[in-house]
Design a protein around this motif. Structure first.
Motif, PDB file in Angstrom:
ATOM      1  N   GLY A   1       0.592  -1.299   0.019  1.00  0.00           N
ATOM      2  CA  GLY A   1       0.087   0.009  -0.002  1.00  0.00           C
ATOM      3  C   GLY A   1       0.863   1.234   0.134  1.00  0.00           C
ATOM      4  N   GLY A   2       1.874   1.154  -0.583  1.00  0.00           N
ATOM      5  CA  GLY A   2       2.751   2.197  -0.667  1.00  0.00           C
ATOM      6  C   GLY A   2       3.188   2.585  -1.942  1.00  0.00           C
ATOM      7  N   ARG A   3       3.902   3.851  -2.270  1.00  0.00           N
ATOM      8  CA  ARG A   3       4.445   4.226  -3.312  1.00  0.00           C
ATOM      9  C   ARG A   3       5.940   4.459  -3.598  1.00  0.00           C
ATOM     10  NH1 ARG A   3       5.585   9.276  -5.209  1.00  0.00           N
ATOM     11  NH2 ARG A   3       4.615  10.229  -3.180  1.00  0.00           N
ATOM     12  N   ASN A   4       6.813   3.607  -4.164  1.00  0.00           N
ATOM     13  CA  ASN A   4       8.077   3.601  -4.239  1.00  0.00           C
ATOM     14  C   ASN A   4       8.648   4.876  -4.881  1.00  0.00           C
ATOM     15  OD1 ASN A   4      10.995   3.065  -4.400  1.00  0.00           O
ATOM     16  ND2 ASN A   4      10.712   1.354  -5.699  1.00  0.00           N
ATOM     17  N   VAL A   5       9.398   5.648  -4.061  1.00  0.00           N
ATOM     18  CA  VAL A   5       9.886   6.979  -4.514  1.00  0.00           C
ATOM     19  C   VAL A   5      10.895   6.723  -5.557  1.00  0.00           C
ATOM     20  CG1 VAL A   5       9.071   8.365  -2.477  1.00  0.00           C
ATOM     21  CG2 VAL A   5      11.645   7.293  -2.735  1.00  0.00           C
ATOM     22  N   ALA A   6      11.808   5.736  -5.771  1.00  0.00           N
ATOM     23  CA  ALA A   6      12.484   5.472  -6.767  1.00  0.00           C
ATOM     24  C   ALA A   6      12.216   4.573  -7.777  1.00  0.00           C
ATOM     25  CB  ALA A   6      13.663   4.599  -6.214  1.00  0.00           C
ATOM     26  N   ALA A   7      10.709   4.539  -8.202  1.00  0.00           N
ATOM     27  CA  ALA A   7       9.895   3.711  -8.861  1.00  0.00           C
ATOM     28  C   ALA A   7      10.642   4.224 -10.564  1.00  0.00           C
ATOM     29  CB  ALA A   7       8.449   3.979  -9.063  1.00  0.00           C
ATOM     30  N   ASP A   8      10.949   5.402 -10.693  1.00  0.00           N
ATOM     31  CA  ASP A   8      11.392   5.882 -12.276  1.00  0.00           C
ATOM     32  C   ASP A   8      12.976   5.159 -12.598  1.00  0.00           C
ATOM     33  OD1 ASP A   8       9.355   7.181 -12.532  1.00  0.00           O
ATOM     34  OD2 ASP A   8      10.025   9.080 -12.027  1.00  0.00           O
ATOM     35  N   LEU A   9      13.516   4.724 -11.416  1.00  0.00           N
ATOM     36  CA  LEU A   9      14.838   4.159 -11.727  1.00  0.00           C
ATOM     37  C   LEU A   9      14.612   2.659 -12.456  1.00  0.00           C
ATOM     38  CD1 LEU A   9      16.955   4.642  -8.343  1.00  0.00           C
ATOM     39  CD2 LEU A   9      16.919   5.818 -10.571  1.00  0.00           C
ATOM     40  N   LYS A  10      15.399   2.667 -13.561  1.00  0.00           N
ATOM     41  CA  LYS A  10      15.117   1.560 -14.653  1.00  0.00           C
ATOM     42  C   LYS A  10      16.015   0.354 -14.310  1.00  0.00           C
ATOM     43  CE  LYS A  10      12.021   3.864 -16.539  1.00  0.00           C
ATOM     44  NZ  LYS A  10      10.575   3.511 -16.208  1.00  0.00           N
ATOM     45  N   ASP A  11      17.188   0.681 -13.260  1.00  0.00           N
ATOM     46  CA  ASP A  11      18.086  -0.577 -13.270  1.00  0.00           C
ATOM     47  C   ASP A  11      17.804  -1.750 -12.596  1.00  0.00           C
ATOM     48  OD1 ASP A  11      19.100   2.457 -12.688  1.00  0.00           O
ATOM     49  OD2 ASP A  11      21.032   1.548 -12.803  1.00  0.00           O
ATOM     50  N   THR A  12      18.098  -2.861 -12.844  1.00  0.00           N
ATOM     51  CA  THR A  12      17.651  -4.304 -12.468  1.00  0.00           C
ATOM     52  C   THR A  12      18.476  -4.521 -11.351  1.00  0.00           C
ATOM     53  OG1 THR A  12      19.258  -5.311 -13.917  1.00  0.00           O
ATOM     54  CG2 THR A  12      17.053  -4.916 -14.847  1.00  0.00           C
ATOM     55  N   TYR A  13      19.274  -3.660 -10.563  1.00  0.00           N
ATOM     56  CA  TYR A  13      19.802  -4.182  -9.405  1.00  0.00           C
ATOM     57  C   TYR A  13      19.812  -2.949  -8.526  1.00  0.00           C
ATOM     58  CZ  TYR A  13      22.706  -6.983  -6.270  1.00  0.00           C
ATOM     59  OH  TYR A  13      23.174  -7.874  -5.290  1.00  0.00           O
ATOM     60  N   TRP A  14      20.639  -3.014  -7.378  1.00  0.00           N
ATOM     61  CA  TRP A  14      20.388  -2.020  -6.472  1.00  0.00           C
ATOM     62  C   TRP A  14      21.230  -0.733  -6.856  1.00  0.00           C
ATOM     63  CZ3 TRP A  14      17.605  -2.171  -2.319  1.00  0.00           C
ATOM     64  CH2 TRP A  14      17.097  -3.269  -1.665  1.00  0.00           C
ATOM     65  N   VAL A  15      20.658   0.512  -6.739  1.00  0.00           N
ATOM     66  CA  VAL A  15      21.433   1.709  -7.280  1.00  0.00           C
ATOM     67  C   VAL A  15      21.758   2.615  -6.089  1.00  0.00           C
ATOM     68  CG1 VAL A  15      20.846   3.861  -8.593  1.00  0.00           C
ATOM     69  CG2 VAL A  15      19.613   1.598  -9.136  1.00  0.00           C
ATOM     70  N   GLU A  16      22.865   3.214  -6.444  1.00  0.00           N
ATOM     71  CA  GLU A  16      23.570   4.167  -5.276  1.00  0.00           C
ATOM     72  C   GLU A  16      23.035   5.651  -5.822  1.00  0.00           C
ATOM     73  OE1 GLU A  16      25.075   3.820  -2.421  1.00  0.00           O
ATOM     74  OE2 GLU A  16      25.253   1.563  -2.797  1.00  0.00           O
ATOM     75  N   THR A  17      22.211   5.997  -4.738  1.00  0.00           N
ATOM     76  CA  THR A  17      21.709   7.370  -4.916  1.00  0.00           C
ATOM     77  C   THR A  17      22.574   8.514  -4.033  1.00  0.00           C
ATOM     78  OG1 THR A  17      20.087   8.856  -5.204  1.00  0.00           O
ATOM     79  CG2 THR A  17      19.757   7.287  -3.221  1.00  0.00           C
ATOM     80  N   ASP A  18      22.217   9.509  -3.727  1.00  0.00           N
ATOM     81  CA  ASP A  18      23.018  10.604  -2.883  1.00  0.00           C
ATOM     82  C   ASP A  18      21.795  11.164  -2.056  1.00  0.00           C
ATOM     83  OD1 ASP A  18      21.574  12.574  -4.506  1.00  0.00           O
ATOM     84  OD2 ASP A  18      23.501  12.510  -5.922  1.00  0.00           O
ATOM     85  N   TYR A  19      22.112  12.050  -1.185  1.00  0.00           N
ATOM     86  CA  TYR A  19      21.555  12.695  -0.234  1.00  0.00           C
ATOM     87  C   TYR A  19      20.512  13.732  -1.013  1.00  0.00           C
ATOM     88  CZ  TYR A  19      23.820  10.611   4.123  1.00  0.00           C
ATOM     89  OH  TYR A  19      24.235   9.997   4.923  1.00  0.00           O
ATOM     90  N   GLU A  20      21.136  14.470  -1.848  1.00  0.00           N
ATOM     91  CA  GLU A  20      20.232  15.415  -2.746  1.00  0.00           C
ATOM     92  C   GLU A  20      19.179  14.696  -3.239  1.00  0.00           C
ATOM     93  OE1 GLU A  20      20.866  18.876  -6.036  1.00  0.00           O
ATOM     94  OE2 GLU A  20      22.723  17.339  -5.723  1.00  0.00           O
ATOM     95  N   GLN A  21      19.361  13.567  -3.972  1.00  0.00           N
ATOM     96  CA  GLN A  21      18.287  12.889  -4.478  1.00  0.00           C
ATOM     97  C   GLN A  21      17.100  12.572  -3.225  1.00  0.00           C
ATOM     98  OE1 GLN A  21      16.997  12.139  -8.010  1.00  0.00           O
ATOM     99  NE2 GLN A  21      15.478  12.094  -6.524  1.00  0.00           N
ATOM    100  N   LEU A  22      17.682  11.981  -2.298  1.00  0.00           N
ATOM    101  CA  LEU A  22      16.758  11.515  -1.159  1.00  0.00           C
ATOM    102  C   LEU A  22      16.088  12.611  -0.672  1.00  0.00           C
ATOM    103  CD1 LEU A  22      15.700   8.994   0.502  1.00  0.00           C
ATOM    104  CD2 LEU A  22      17.833   9.219   1.805  1.00  0.00           C
ATOM    105  N   LEU A  23      16.684  13.701  -0.396  1.00  0.00           N
ATOM    106  CA  LEU A  23      15.808  14.824  -0.067  1.00  0.00           C
ATOM    107  C   LEU A  23      14.789  15.396  -0.876  1.00  0.00           C
ATOM    108  CD1 LEU A  23      18.500  16.677   1.863  1.00  0.00           C
ATOM    109  CD2 LEU A  23      16.569  15.368   2.869  1.00  0.00           C
ATOM    110  N   ALA A  24      15.115  15.182  -2.376  1.00  0.00           N
ATOM    111  CA  ALA A  24      14.211  15.753  -3.293  1.00  0.00           C
ATOM    112  C   ALA A  24      13.026  14.788  -3.564  1.00  0.00           C
ATOM    113  CB  ALA A  24      14.931  15.679  -4.786  1.00  0.00           C
ATOM    114  N   TRP A  25      13.176  13.366  -3.314  1.00  0.00           N
ATOM    115  CA  TRP A  25      12.246  12.711  -3.097  1.00  0.00           C
ATOM    116  C   TRP A  25      11.372  12.781  -1.960  1.00  0.00           C
ATOM    117  CZ3 TRP A  25      15.779   7.851  -4.516  1.00  0.00           C
ATOM    118  CH2 TRP A  25      15.919   7.735  -5.630  1.00  0.00           C
ATOM    119  N   ASP A  26      12.020  13.076  -0.786  1.00  0.00           N
ATOM    120  CA  ASP A  26      11.395  13.564   0.585  1.00  0.00           C
ATOM    121  C   ASP A  26      10.175  12.516   0.899  1.00  0.00           C
ATOM    122  OD1 ASP A  26      10.762  15.042   2.840  1.00  0.00           O
ATOM    123  OD2 ASP A  26       9.273  16.178   2.029  1.00  0.00           O
TER     124      ASP A  26
END
Length: 222
Positions: free
Chosen positions: A106-131
């Protein structure tokens, strides 16, 4: 070891020739959604001549998925960030099972737009943008909820301000992996996100039914 069968994830398909050269038959699997997980169970059940038990498992999973979908059919879906085992800044995109787990819960994955087929390294800036409204740690995370709550880089994140940081249990299995019991991870997440719809009692009943039927022990008494 002389195995009669090797079961490999699709990302290791380059190793198939090595196994076959040793006379070891191989099944490649890619259970990165609930549907693909069901297909894998059918395939493995056929290969092992355990179709009856495989079908019992598939029927159980289908029943629980239908129940969960109905329970959460009309809820607002809060935004969820799922952090990986190795790092808070490692996350799963839409091509991974973990994204399906968030959807079922019952949630929405904030990283759903990522197309990678394995774990992806992001950064704080992106995480805060997803909020995200919730931050969920992988079951075997090498860091703690306290580490995340006290991270000064995340002080303005909605999940931190609301205290919505949780870790998926791993005292039986890693429910955030594409394994048969992962439907229990979806119920657990449903209880976190929508406790009025998916109660703790309901979750425990499902967990006990699963482990009593397929593992011969009672989860609530372990």
């Amino acid at each position: 070891l002389g195995p009669d069968l090797a079961i490999l994830p699709m990302k290791l398909k380059g190793s198939v020739e090595n196994f076959e050269a040793l006379g070891i038959p191989v099944i490649l699997v890619n259970p990165e959604s609930q549907e693909l997980l069901t297909e894998m169970i059918q395939m493995v059940g056929t290969a092992l001549h355990t179709q009856e038990e495989a079908q019992a498992l598939i029927s159980f999973l289908a029943e629980q998925e239908t129940d969960l979908v109905q329970l959460l059919s009309d809820v607002e879906k809060p935004s969820v960030y799922l952090a990986g085992n190795s790092s808070l800044l490692s996350t799963a995109g839409n091509a991974m099972y973990q994204s399906d787990l968030i959807r079922l819960g019952g949630g929405r994955n904030v990283a759903a737009d990522l197309k990678d087929t394995y774990w992806v390294e992001t950064d704080y800036e992106q995480l805060l943008a997803w909020d995200p409204e919730y931050i969920i740690l992988a079951s075997n995370a090498s860091y703690t909820i306290e580490d995340v709550m006290q991270d000064p880089n995340l002080a303005v994140c909605t999940a931190i301000q609301r205290g919505n940081v949780y870790q998926i249990p791993c005292d039986a299995e890693a429910w955030d992996s594409p394994v048969p019991s992962s439907i229990l991870g979806a119920f657990w997440l449903g209880n976190i996100l929508h406790p009025d719809r998916v109660t703790e009692k309901k979750c425990m009943e499902i967990m006990d039914r699963y482990y009593e039927r397929f593992y011969d022990f009672t989860y609530s008494k372990k």
